[in-house]
Design a protein around this motif. Structure first.
Motif, PDB file in Angstrom:
ATOM      1  N   LEU A  79       5.516   5.212   2.052  1.00  0.00           N
ATOM      2  CA  LEU A  79       5.314   6.633   1.800  1.00  0.00           C
ATOM      3  C   LEU A  79       6.560   7.442   2.147  1.00  0.00           C
ATOM      4  O   LEU A  79       6.924   8.366   1.425  1.00  0.00           O
ATOM      5  CB  LEU A  79       4.104   7.142   2.590  1.00  0.00           C
ATOM      6  CG  LEU A  79       3.670   8.573   2.307  1.00  0.00           C
ATOM      7  CD1 LEU A  79       3.356   8.778   0.826  1.00  0.00           C
ATOM      8  CD2 LEU A  79       2.468   8.940   3.168  1.00  0.00           C
ATOM      9  N   ARG A  80       7.228   7.066   3.229  1.00  0.00           N
ATOM     10  CA  ARG A  80       8.458   7.774   3.616  1.00  0.00           C
ATOM     11  C   ARG A  80       9.490   7.705   2.498  1.00  0.00           C
ATOM     12  O   ARG A  80      10.101   8.707   2.121  1.00  0.00           O
ATOM     13  CB  ARG A  80       9.005   7.185   4.914  1.00  0.00           C
ATOM     14  CG  ARG A  80      10.188   7.958   5.492  1.00  0.00           C
ATOM     15  CD  ARG A  80      10.644   7.367   6.811  1.00  0.00           C
ATOM     16  NE  ARG A  80       9.623   7.435   7.832  1.00  0.00           N
ATOM     17  CZ  ARG A  80       9.357   8.507   8.587  1.00  0.00           C
ATOM     18  NH1 ARG A  80      10.050   9.619   8.389  1.00  0.00           N
ATOM     19  NH2 ARG A  80       8.413   8.467   9.497  1.00  0.00           N
ATOM     20  N   LEU A  81       9.680   6.505   1.931  1.00  0.00           N
ATOM     21  CA  LEU A  81      10.644   6.337   0.836  1.00  0.00           C
ATOM     22  C   LEU A  81      10.206   7.093  -0.412  1.00  0.00           C
ATOM     23  O   LEU A  81      11.025   7.725  -1.086  1.00  0.00           O
ATOM     24  CB  LEU A  81      10.800   4.854   0.496  1.00  0.00           C
ATOM     25  CG  LEU A  81      11.690   4.039   1.425  1.00  0.00           C
ATOM     26  CD1 LEU A  81      11.613   2.559   1.072  1.00  0.00           C
ATOM     27  CD2 LEU A  81      13.126   4.528   1.342  1.00  0.00           C
ATOM     28  N   LEU A  82       8.929   7.008  -0.727  1.00  0.00           N
ATOM     29  CA  LEU A  82       8.396   7.698  -1.897  1.00  0.00           C
ATOM     30  C   LEU A  82       8.616   9.206  -1.786  1.00  0.00           C
ATOM     31  O   LEU A  82       9.067   9.857  -2.737  1.00  0.00           O
ATOM     32  CB  LEU A  82       6.913   7.374  -2.041  1.00  0.00           C
ATOM     33  CG  LEU A  82       6.165   8.005  -3.211  1.00  0.00           C
ATOM     34  CD1 LEU A  82       6.731   7.537  -4.531  1.00  0.00           C
ATOM     35  CD2 LEU A  82       4.678   7.674  -3.111  1.00  0.00           C
ATOM     36  N   LEU A  83       8.298   9.762  -0.637  1.00  0.00           N
ATOM     37  CA  LEU A  83       8.489  11.196  -0.429  1.00  0.00           C
ATOM     38  C   LEU A  83       9.961  11.567  -0.500  1.00  0.00           C
ATOM     39  O   LEU A  83      10.337  12.562  -1.141  1.00  0.00           O
ATOM     40  CB  LEU A  83       7.891  11.616   0.916  1.00  0.00           C
ATOM     41  CG  LEU A  83       6.356  11.649   0.964  1.00  0.00           C
ATOM     42  CD1 LEU A  83       5.865  11.717   2.404  1.00  0.00           C
ATOM     43  CD2 LEU A  83       5.809  12.815   0.156  1.00  0.00           C
ATOM     44  N   ALA A  84      10.817  10.787   0.142  1.00  0.00           N
ATOM     45  CA  ALA A  84      12.252  11.091   0.145  1.00  0.00           C
ATOM     46  C   ALA A  84      12.825  11.106  -1.261  1.00  0.00           C
ATOM     47  O   ALA A  84      13.691  11.927  -1.578  1.00  0.00           O
ATOM     48  CB  ALA A  84      12.997  10.076   1.011  1.00  0.00           C
ATOM     49  N   GLY A  85      12.324  10.232  -2.120  1.00  0.00           N
ATOM     50  CA  GLY A  85      12.803  10.197  -3.501  1.00  0.00           C
ATOM     51  C   GLY A  85      12.195  11.262  -4.393  1.00  0.00           C
ATOM     52  O   GLY A  85      12.558  11.384  -5.560  1.00  0.00           O
ATOM     53  N   SER A  86      11.268  12.060  -3.820  1.00  0.00           N
ATOM     54  CA  SER A  86      10.556  13.075  -4.604  1.00  0.00           C
ATOM     55  C   SER A  86      10.822  14.497  -4.118  1.00  0.00           C
ATOM     56  O   SER A  86      10.107  15.423  -4.488  1.00  0.00           O
ATOM     57  CB  SER A  86       9.044  12.800  -4.547  1.00  0.00           C
ATOM     58  OG  SER A  86       8.760  11.505  -4.990  1.00  0.00           O
TER      59      SER A  86
ATOM     60  N   ASP B  26       0.842  -1.199   0.000  1.00  0.00           N
ATOM     61  CA  ASP B  26       0.000   0.000   0.000  1.00  0.00           C
ATOM     62  C   ASP B  26       0.878   1.250   0.000  1.00  0.00           C
ATOM     63  O   ASP B  26       1.777   1.391   0.835  1.00  0.00           O
ATOM     64  CB  ASP B  26      -0.913   0.004   1.236  1.00  0.00           C
ATOM     65  CG  ASP B  26      -1.851   1.188   1.242  1.00  0.00           C
ATOM     66  OD1 ASP B  26      -2.905   1.106   0.602  1.00  0.00           O
ATOM     67  OD2 ASP B  26      -1.504   2.210   1.875  1.00  0.00           O
ATOM     68  N   LEU B  27       0.620   2.131  -0.939  1.00  0.00           N
ATOM     69  CA  LEU B  27       1.417   3.345  -1.117  1.00  0.00           C
ATOM     70  C   LEU B  27       1.460   4.210   0.131  1.00  0.00           C
ATOM     71  O   LEU B  27       2.454   4.877   0.403  1.00  0.00           O
ATOM     72  CB  LEU B  27       0.791   4.138  -2.274  1.00  0.00           C
ATOM     73  CG  LEU B  27       1.643   5.084  -3.069  1.00  0.00           C
ATOM     74  CD1 LEU B  27       2.836   4.385  -3.663  1.00  0.00           C
ATOM     75  CD2 LEU B  27       0.803   5.719  -4.159  1.00  0.00           C
ATOM     76  N   ARG B  28       0.366   4.208   0.898  1.00  0.00           N
ATOM     77  CA  ARG B  28       0.278   5.093   2.058  1.00  0.00           C
ATOM     78  C   ARG B  28       0.762   4.461   3.340  1.00  0.00           C
ATOM     79  O   ARG B  28       0.751   5.116   4.389  1.00  0.00           O
ATOM     80  CB  ARG B  28      -1.157   5.592   2.210  1.00  0.00           C
ATOM     81  CG  ARG B  28      -1.521   6.585   1.108  1.00  0.00           C
ATOM     82  CD  ARG B  28      -2.991   6.786   1.008  1.00  0.00           C
ATOM     83  NE  ARG B  28      -3.598   5.583   0.447  1.00  0.00           N
ATOM     84  CZ  ARG B  28      -4.831   5.506  -0.008  1.00  0.00           C
ATOM     85  NH1 ARG B  28      -5.609   6.540   0.038  1.00  0.00           N
ATOM     86  NH2 ARG B  28      -5.297   4.384  -0.509  1.00  0.00           N
ATOM     87  N   ALA B  29       1.222   3.192   3.303  1.00  0.00           N
ATOM     88  CA  ALA B  29       1.852   2.607   4.484  1.00  0.00           C
ATOM     89  C   ALA B  29       3.090   3.440   4.814  1.00  0.00           C
ATOM     90  O   ALA B  29       3.800   3.890   3.918  1.00  0.00           O
ATOM     91  CB  ALA B  29       2.230   1.155   4.217  1.00  0.00           C
ATOM     92  N   GLU B  30       3.338   3.639   6.087  1.00  0.00           N
ATOM     93  CA  GLU B  30       4.389   4.588   6.487  1.00  0.00           C
ATOM     94  C   GLU B  30       5.746   4.333   5.833  1.00  0.00           C
ATOM     95  O   GLU B  30       6.331   5.265   5.264  1.00  0.00           O
ATOM     96  CB  GLU B  30       4.535   4.622   8.008  1.00  0.00           C
ATOM     97  CG  GLU B  30       5.556   5.659   8.444  1.00  0.00           C
ATOM     98  CD  GLU B  30       5.618   5.851   9.942  1.00  0.00           C
ATOM     99  OE1 GLU B  30       6.331   6.766  10.378  1.00  0.00           O
ATOM    100  OE2 GLU B  30       4.966   5.101  10.683  1.00  0.00           O
ATOM    101  N   PRO B  31       6.298   3.104   5.852  1.00  0.00           N
ATOM    102  CA  PRO B  31       7.623   2.938   5.240  1.00  0.00           C
ATOM    103  C   PRO B  31       7.624   3.206   3.740  1.00  0.00           C
ATOM    104  O   PRO B  31       8.569   3.799   3.205  1.00  0.00           O
ATOM    105  CB  PRO B  31       8.005   1.482   5.554  1.00  0.00           C
ATOM    106  CG  PRO B  31       6.793   0.830   6.106  1.00  0.00           C
ATOM    107  CD  PRO B  31       5.811   1.893   6.484  1.00  0.00           C
TER     108      PRO B  31
END
Length: 199
Positions: free
Chosen positions: A170-177, A163-168
């Motif tokens: 989402l954290r990685l997704l945001l950090a890469g963006s 799930d995209l919104r699971a904390e780990p």
């Protein structure tokens, strides 16, 4: 226009007229989430994927009359519903694709995005586009008025580890963006992840 955009417009276009009636009790959750952005008088903020504009009144209250509030949505029918509700008085309404915003780089102090992330065709690239229009140190709020489990139950699906919104994830997704997650809450009554635009 991509198939993703066509699907989003069709899905929300047919639901726009009665969207607010379907979810009449979300107002306080929107106001509470906006309060956590820490906006100040005069700030410039975008409601990305604003739908019927339910976040626009609390965003306007937070930035005051000297601030700038805009709501961007891909679906004209949603913006028409926002205008019928009088929310165009709180912010400018733009028919715009949040994956390619017609805004200058670093022109905003914050972005509020309710229910948006699940509809992004390229989440990493699209969150990077939101980062492009926010100044370093600016804030992003990814919000939903119910938590992940409650939303999955409403939609008749189960949560999975990817799930995209699971904390780990989402954290990685945001950090890469271009973002750094600063807080994460996933409760029955709401989902709210806050991130700061990296320099």
């Amino acid at each position: 226009m991509s198939d993703d955009h066509t699907h989003v417009r069709e899905f929300f276009g047919t639901r726009a007229a009665d969207w607010d009636r379907r979810f009449p009790d979300d107002g306080p959750a929107y106001a509470a989430a906006v309060a956590e952005l820490g906006l100040r008088e005069g700030d410039r903020v975008l409601d990305a994927g604003c739908g019927t504009g339910r976040a626009l009144p609390p965003l306007r209250a937070a930035v005051g009359p000297s601030g700038v509030v805009a709501g961007a949505d891909l679906t004209p029918a949603m913006l028409e519903a926002a205008a019928r509700a009088g929310r165009d008085r709180d912010g400018a309404l733009l028919v715009a694709d949040v994956t390619a915003l017609p805004l200058r780089s670093r022109s905003l102090d914050a972005v509020f995005a309710a229910g948006l992330i699940a509809h992004l065709p390229d989440p990493a690239g699209d969150l990077a586009e939101l980062a492009r229009v926010v100044r370093p140190g600016g804030v992003l709020a990814l919000f939903h008025p119910v938590g992940r489990a409650a939303l999955a139950a409403r939609q008749g699906r189960t949560l999975t580890p990817d799930d995209l919104r699971a904390e780990p994830n989402l954290r990685l997704l945001l950090a890469g963006s271009g973002w750094r997650m600063t807080s994460y809450a996933d409760e029955d009554a709401r989902f709210l992840a806050l991130a700061v635009r990296e320099g």
